[in-house]
Design a protein around this motif. Structure first.
Motif, PDB file in Angstrom:
ATOM      1  N   LYS A  89     -66.354  76.348  49.229  1.00 12.29           N
ATOM      2  CA  LYS A  89     -67.586  77.144  49.168  1.00 12.29           C
ATOM      3  C   LYS A  89     -67.476  78.596  49.639  1.00 12.29           C
ATOM      4  O   LYS A  89     -68.503  79.231  49.889  1.00 12.29           O
ATOM      5  CB  LYS A  89     -68.672  76.452  49.987  1.00 12.29           C
ATOM      6  CG  LYS A  89     -68.352  76.324  51.468  1.00 12.29           C
ATOM      7  CD  LYS A  89     -69.519  75.737  52.249  1.00 12.29           C
ATOM      8  CE  LYS A  89     -69.258  75.791  53.746  1.00 12.29           C
ATOM      9  NZ  LYS A  89     -70.432  75.335  54.526  1.00 12.29           N
ATOM     10  N   ALA A  90     -66.295  79.159  49.761  1.00 15.16           N
ATOM     11  CA  ALA A  90     -66.173  80.536  50.242  1.00 15.16           C
ATOM     12  C   ALA A  90     -65.923  81.496  49.085  1.00 15.16           C
ATOM     13  O   ALA A  90     -64.921  81.371  48.368  1.00 15.16           O
ATOM     14  CB  ALA A  90     -65.038  80.642  51.261  1.00 15.16           C
ATOM     15  N   VAL A  91     -66.827  82.460  48.923  1.00 20.54           N
ATOM     16  CA  VAL A  91     -66.719  83.407  47.814  1.00 20.54           C
ATOM     17  C   VAL A  91     -65.404  84.171  47.872  1.00 20.54           C
ATOM     18  O   VAL A  91     -64.669  84.260  46.878  1.00 20.54           O
ATOM     19  CB  VAL A  91     -67.911  84.392  47.836  1.00 20.54           C
ATOM     20  CG1 VAL A  91     -67.682  85.536  46.858  1.00 20.54           C
ATOM     21  CG2 VAL A  91     -69.196  83.661  47.503  1.00 20.54           C
ATOM     22  N   GLY A  92     -65.084  84.744  49.046  1.00 20.31           N
ATOM     23  CA  GLY A  92     -63.856  85.532  49.172  1.00 20.31           C
ATOM     24  C   GLY A  92     -62.613  84.720  48.891  1.00 20.31           C
ATOM     25  O   GLY A  92     -61.720  85.151  48.154  1.00 20.31           O
ATOM     26  N   GLU A  93     -62.548  83.535  49.463  1.00 16.38           N
ATOM     27  CA  GLU A  93     -61.398  82.656  49.258  1.00 16.38           C
ATOM     28  C   GLU A  93     -61.254  82.270  47.795  1.00 16.38           C
ATOM     29  O   GLU A  93     -60.139  82.141  47.274  1.00 16.38           O
ATOM     30  CB  GLU A  93     -61.553  81.403  50.116  1.00 16.38           C
ATOM     31  CG  GLU A  93     -60.370  80.449  50.032  1.00 16.38           C
ATOM     32  CD  GLU A  93     -60.604  79.170  50.811  1.00 16.38           C
ATOM     33  OE1 GLU A  93     -59.847  78.909  51.753  1.00 16.38           O
ATOM     34  OE2 GLU A  93     -61.553  78.429  50.464  1.00 16.38           O
ATOM     35  N   ASN A 105     -63.970  71.799  42.657  1.00 16.09           N
ATOM     36  CA  ASN A 105     -65.415  71.800  42.406  1.00 16.09           C
ATOM     37  C   ASN A 105     -65.793  71.294  41.016  1.00 16.09           C
ATOM     38  O   ASN A 105     -66.755  70.550  40.864  1.00 16.09           O
ATOM     39  CB  ASN A 105     -65.982  73.202  42.609  1.00 16.09           C
ATOM     40  CG  ASN A 105     -65.843  73.690  44.046  1.00 16.09           C
ATOM     41  OD1 ASN A 105     -65.257  73.026  44.885  1.00 16.09           O
ATOM     42  ND2 ASN A 105     -66.376  74.859  44.324  1.00 16.09           N
ATOM     43  N   VAL A 106     -65.023  71.707  40.002  1.00 12.86           N
ATOM     44  CA  VAL A 106     -65.363  71.315  38.640  1.00 12.86           C
ATOM     45  C   VAL A 106     -64.705  69.983  38.273  1.00 12.86           C
ATOM     46  O   VAL A 106     -65.383  69.020  37.895  1.00 12.86           O
ATOM     47  CB  VAL A 106     -64.976  72.413  37.625  1.00 12.86           C
ATOM     48  CG1 VAL A 106     -65.358  71.984  36.210  1.00 12.86           C
ATOM     49  CG2 VAL A 106     -65.665  73.735  37.976  1.00 12.86           C
ATOM     50  N   SER A 107     -63.380  69.908  38.399  1.00 11.78           N
ATOM     51  CA  SER A 107     -62.688  68.661  38.040  1.00 11.78           C
ATOM     52  C   SER A 107     -63.160  67.496  38.905  1.00 11.78           C
ATOM     53  O   SER A 107     -63.343  66.376  38.420  1.00 11.78           O
ATOM     54  CB  SER A 107     -61.171  68.831  38.188  1.00 11.78           C
ATOM     55  OG  SER A 107     -60.696  69.825  37.307  1.00 11.78           O
ATOM     56  N   GLY A 108     -63.375  67.772  40.207  1.00 12.60           N
ATOM     57  CA  GLY A 108     -63.850  66.713  41.099  1.00 12.60           C
ATOM     58  C   GLY A 108     -65.203  66.178  40.679  1.00 12.60           C
ATOM     59  O   GLY A 108     -65.441  64.967  40.697  1.00 12.60           O
ATOM     60  N   THR A 109     -66.089  67.082  40.261  1.00 13.22           N
ATOM     61  CA  THR A 109     -67.414  66.636  39.825  1.00 13.22           C
ATOM     62  C   THR A 109     -67.334  65.835  38.535  1.00 13.22           C
ATOM     63  O   THR A 109     -68.038  64.829  38.367  1.00 13.22           O
ATOM     64  CB  THR A 109     -68.353  67.845  39.647  1.00 13.22           C
ATOM     65  OG1 THR A 109     -68.437  68.563  40.891  1.00 13.22           O
ATOM     66  CG2 THR A 109     -69.744  67.398  39.223  1.00 13.22           C
ATOM     67  N   VAL A 159     -70.569  73.546  36.700  1.00 13.37           N
ATOM     68  CA  VAL A 159     -71.047  72.193  37.005  1.00 13.37           C
ATOM     69  C   VAL A 159     -72.496  72.036  36.565  1.00 13.37           C
ATOM     70  O   VAL A 159     -72.871  71.010  35.982  1.00 13.37           O
ATOM     71  CB  VAL A 159     -70.873  71.865  38.504  1.00 13.37           C
ATOM     72  CG1 VAL A 159     -71.584  70.555  38.845  1.00 13.37           C
ATOM     73  CG2 VAL A 159     -69.393  71.765  38.865  1.00 13.37           C
ATOM     74  N   GLU A 160     -73.317  73.044  36.811  1.00 12.90           N
ATOM     75  CA  GLU A 160     -74.704  72.967  36.333  1.00 12.90           C
ATOM     76  C   GLU A 160     -74.744  72.763  34.817  1.00 12.90           C
ATOM     77  O   GLU A 160     -75.495  71.916  34.309  1.00 12.90           O
ATOM     78  CB  GLU A 160     -75.476  74.239  36.704  1.00 12.90           C
ATOM     79  CG  GLU A 160     -75.948  74.283  38.133  1.00 12.90           C
ATOM     80  CD  GLU A 160     -77.088  75.274  38.314  1.00 12.90           C
ATOM     81  OE1 GLU A 160     -77.619  75.784  37.305  1.00 12.90           O
ATOM     82  OE2 GLU A 160     -77.455  75.533  39.473  1.00 12.90           O
TER      83      GLU A 160
END
Length: 340
Positions: A89-93, A105-109, A159-160
């Motif tokens: 969840k970190a924008v910079g990272e 985030n995507v594949s996991g979902t 994801v949305e």
């Protein structure tokens, strides 16, 4: 019946678990199963949850990308609905390691959704983000065109889009995409709060770690915006209000046929320096800071139109900025090193 909470030992997940366990209206009575890979959390959270609620949950250490682990969970427990927090969840990272963000985030979902579909579990509350509004002007409302300016935001938007497509393909799905603004604060007991690994990416944990001496000074990214004091203005929401938004979404999933995006924010903006000055006043600790150049992609002002959440979920925020900062300081001063 059981409720599965992915990322349930994290900051927002743990507070939501507490609120679910403390429900007294009998509307949700499932056992709670938490799955978390502990990449940014601690099992000590589980002990603190029990301290607060005098109740226990089932904890399974696993990654949502691990399909076989999810299969075991859905086979061993009668899962009725899922609240999905798990994600980086970190924008910079996300700018530095975008592949990790898309993978997690995507594949996991997608893996989670495939297992849910196989087991006929079609009720989902998803942890989304106001980053999906891109550079739209505030107040931000759910009818706006979405876009994203960084990999983290792109993963939430992807994801949305997947969830909207899934709901279109099968009318049995009920999905709430909750678009968070800026969660801060902690449980009033001071037992659980935000405890990021490494240098905090968000303002309040950074300020509070400066206050307890873990960090030297705060960096303020730009003081020449067209705002009350030149610093960026954001919509800060107490983590308890946010947790209660998830409870309300879960309780109202039956009425949300298909997929619905819903803002969770206060509808008010507070500047960086207002936060810093309020924190100093409440804590009695001076917060040294240095103004540095703006970050690329940062907007001057971001705040929510949260009227849809009030209309659909009968949800409104209860806590003020003063409450948020006081609860943050109580947590950090009682736990200067977080859960470590």
């Amino acid at each position: 019946m059981s409720l599965l909470i992915t990322g349930g030992t994290g900051y927002i997940g743990s507070h939501t678990v507490v609120e679910l366990l403390q429900l007294t209206d009998g509307n949700i009575e499932q056992d709670i199963v938490i799955v978390d890979n502990l990449s940014n959390s601690s099992t000590k959270v589980l002990e603190r949850i029990t301290q607060i609620t005098d109740k226990t949950v089932t904890f399974i250490e696993a990654d949502i990308r691990d399909e076989s682990a999810l299969e075991r969970i859905f086979t061993q427990h009668t899962i009725e609905a899922v609240i999905h927090f798990a994600g980086l969840k970190a924008v910079g990272e996300s700018n530095e390691i975008p592949l990790a963000y898309y993978d997690n985030n995507v594949s996991g979902t997608v893996t989670l959704l495939q297992v849910m579909k196989k087991h006929q579990v079609k009720k989902l509350v998803f942890s989304s983000s106001a980053t999906v509004y891109g550079d739209n002007e505030s107040p931000l409302h759910e009818g706006m065109t979405t876009s994203a300016t960084n990999p983290y935001g792109q993963t939430k938007l992807m994801v949305e889009n997947i969830l909207f497509d899934v709901a279109k393909s099968d009318a049995d799905w009920s999905i709430a995409c909750l678009r968070y603004f800026n969660p801060i604060g902690a449980h009033q007991s001071g037992l659980i709060g935000e405890s990021p690994n490494g240098i905090p990416n968000n303002l309040l944990p950074y300020v509070s770690q400066v206050a307890v001496g873990r960090l030297k000074e705060l960096q303020v990214f730009g003081d020449d915006y067209n705002t009350i004091d030149g610093t960026g203005v954001r919509d800060y929401i107490h983590v308890i209000d946010l947790a209660l938004g998830h409870v309300k979404a879960l309780q109202n999933l039956e009425a949300i046929k298909g997929c619905k995006a819903i803002n969770l924010g206060t509808g008010n903006g507070t500047s960086v320096l207002e936060i810093v000055n309020n924190f100093s006043e409440i804590s009695g600790v001076s917060i040294p800071y240095k103004v540095v150049p703006r970050r690329a992609g940062d907007l001057a002002t971001v705040y929510a139109d949260a009227s849809l959440a009030n209309e659909l979920l009968a949800w409104k925020t209860q806590y003020s900025i003063t409450d948020m900062i006081a609860d943050t300081w109580r947590w950090q001063s009682k736990n200067p090193n977080g859960y470590n």
